[in-house]
Design a protein around this motif. Sequence first.
Motif, mmCIF file in Angstrom:
data_model
loop_
_atom_site.group_PDB
_atom_site.id
_atom_site.type_symbol
_atom_site.label_atom_id
_atom_site.label_comp_id
_atom_site.label_asym_id
_atom_site.label_seq_id
_atom_site.Cartn_x
_atom_site.Cartn_y
_atom_site.Cartn_z
ATOM 1 N N THR A 291 -3.751 6.833 -3.715
ATOM 2 C CA THR A 291 -3.384 5.660 -2.916
ATOM 3 C C THR A 291 -3.462 4.426 -3.800
ATOM 4 O OG1 THR A 291 -4.302 6.696 -0.927
ATOM 5 C CG2 THR A 291 -3.876 4.337 -0.842
ATOM 6 N N THR B 167 0.854 -1.190 0.000
ATOM 7 C CA THR B 167 0.000 0.000 0.000
ATOM 8 C C THR B 167 0.888 1.237 0.000
ATOM 9 O OG1 THR B 167 -1.752 -1.139 1.214
ATOM 10 C CG2 THR B 167 -1.815 1.261 1.201
ATOM 11 N N LYS C 69 1.065 5.538 -0.658
ATOM 12 C CA LYS C 69 0.297 6.776 -0.686
ATOM 13 C C LYS C 69 1.204 7.926 -1.095
ATOM 14 C CE LYS C 69 -2.821 5.262 3.009
ATOM 15 N NZ LYS C 69 -3.405 5.584 4.335
#
Length: 882
Positions: A290, A279, A281
């Motif tokens: 994101t 993940t 961002k």
Amino acid sequence: MRGLNLSDALGCGFSCNGNTVAFLAGSPAPLNSYGLVRKKILETPFQLRPGPAISSSYTSSLGFTIQNAVLPTAYPYLLFKGITTYGWPTGYWFFHGIIDKLKHFAGFKSSQAMVLNAMGYDEGDGKIMFEKSTNKICFSPPRDPLLPRKVEAFQKLTKKLGGILFLSRYRSTSVHLLGGCNASSDPSQGVCNSVGQVFDPKAAAGVHPGLYVCDGSLIPCSVGVNPCLTIAAVAEHVSRHLVKDVIEYKNKKGIDDVAKTVDKNLKSTQRSMVVIKETMKGYIGGMPCTAYLKMKMNSQNLQGFDYTNSVMEDSHSLLRGKVGGCVVFTAIDKDTLHVIDGDVDLCQVDSRTPYTQYMRYRILLAASSGLRYILEGKKIMNPFLFALYAWRETTTLHVTFKNVSGNGLRDEVTNLTGELKLSVIELLKSLMTLEGNRRINFACLLTQSVLRTYILQIPRRGHNDCDLPDSYHKHYPSSSVHEIKAEDGRIICCRQWKFGQTPRRLKGEKQLNPVLLLNGYSIESYWLPTEPNDLVRTLLEEGHETWLLQSRLHPLNPADNFTIEDIGRYDIPAAIGKILELHGHNIKVHIVAHCAGGLAIHIALMGGHISATHIASLSCTNSSMFFKLNALATFKMWLPLVPVSMAILGKNNILPLLETSETSFRHHLLRCIARFIPRYERCTCNECEVLSGVFGNAFWHQNISPTVHHWIYRENTTRLPMAGFPHLRKICNSGFIVDSHGNNSYLIHPERMKLSTLYISGGRSLLVTPETSFLANKYMKMHQPGFRHERVVVDGFGHSDLLIGEESDKKVFPHILSHIRLAEQGKNGVISSGEKYSKESLAWEDDFYSASRGFGSSWYSQRIVVLLMLLWVVIMLISLFL
């Protein structure tokens, strides 16, 4: 009965949208509502052709709307072919039909007619059912309580327009059939759910996967008006969810099934793979984004995008794989962008940068609206200063986001850049959620590749020896060399290309002013025989006679003792004097200068050695009267490396660069020291290592071709005259041009700079920062506000690659040509008073590129680089004493 399990409500709730269709014929009014056969379209004048399909509408307070329509040519004759009708007024309609039929057969012009369609509300209780006993489809039309009122309205219109009114005996003659597969929240009340999915009453999921209804049959009632836009809105609503369902299905099949496959493999150990969740961002184009990625490594099916090319080395299969997941980028699309295909390679190496490791991502994204985008990114890991930037480089993905061409109505170009970062917490989550029976092997391989890059610093590939293509040498425009004696008696050279050698100049066109090119320190920047589009060729195609100054610091005729000031005082005036001698003193010369050449031309102008009246325009790349370096270069100039180097060389100040050259012990020692000096990018070419150790990296290796790299270091820059370094060091430490004694003798004469200027900097600086061009542009606007002054920062370029890069002809040369063209058009002179630069606004002006653009520009870089360089100096001294 065979078939799908469907709701019992199928065929119920049928509506005709309250339609009643009528046909008005024989009117004396100019209705002109007949369609034309194909042959008559071109024969009929435009003003006599029928209008649009629907040209007028009337809404009654009784609760319905009437629209007229252009009728097809065959329509009125079909009324007498098996369609039972009744007419009004009574008694005339039959004879009118016969007469109109005879006119048609005889070829006479048909009488005026049009279609009328009434739309309102019916009960929506119609049914279309299949009777098993008779094996027929039975239709029960919905009850229409407004039918009498519609007939009365038709009769009133007929009285007004004249003619005969024909109506069908059956209300089911409708053009707007609705319902039958009604949308509902419950299978007992409808056939589909709110997004058009067909109910399966006996399935656990409740719907038939992938089966949708997206037309008018989904609308459960009359809408009262023409349902065209309503059906379109319903179809768009359903298609949005349909596309989303398809993307999720493909995602599950191609990527999410990886989890199921891995679970099976963990039991059966039949295939080797690793699944990673990541993940990241950050901001793309200044907008938050994101990325939720799921990567299947060591995929057996690596088809799809192929972004590798011949210069890339394949990494271990366990470090390559497919990418799935989604991206949330609400500024582009409010819905989630799903990954439908993608590749990742966590250890990729370019032969141009063999010490640098890349983690490359290329992802195809699809929105529920049907639009598609490509997200490309890479993490760049350079072994610089004891892995100083290791954490930042391994967790920062530099991305480009662009749309796929051919997206239909939204075909505007989207091309955004930005960064996505992996936080510490997300990294720990990724490591803890590793899945697969080879996750230990994967972690070891990835760790090994990172250690090899940052600690061991072992190159994976190197520059292959390139044979220069003979075609480039054969087709390069011929030139003549002029030997010129400077005022101090030194012999310099000027290479001349005449514009008449190119066929693009037409006869009778105005002869353009010549261009004088001034190289940087030793490295050739303009004349590149291996490249099809260098600046010399570009200027010749533009129609300019081109001159290249080979001054006393050029490798072909280097001097043992000189300063940058000598080039501005003697060499440049001698070259311009030669041009004026051949063309007359009324001609002007365009100057294009790079690095040390830019310093020299400013010394020549501001020192009064040449007059600005002889200069048509001035274009400088990474140089000006100011010279601002990044943190590493500044620290190197602050250290006594230059005095020590000059002491090592002794009287022979010319350093041979070729490994095959015969060198003395002093030269060999200096080359060894230069190889150990830290630089941002390392190279397997020894000559490049020595030169970058002396100067610092002059270019980003990825920006230049292998042929240029080979030609510069093996054929052109074979010797490096070091005599100019003491003066260059004084300029670098001062931050602006000074004389050989370090005195400010030039900036105090801005009145001598009466000419238009263009200053170009690389946005990804390696040596000279964009502050150089910013200060110069600001200085010229304040002191010479009557002339045109421009400043350009080209992203992605460093120092010399502004001129020798593969993309220079597309991204840099157009700025230089535009500046020269404006000067040729006389637009470099005094501008209007309303356009003059405000000194107050200039005093408050700030540089957009001053914050963290390129290497060594942030406070973090400046302080840490200085400390680590001091540590390096201490280590070197200790090793020498030991």
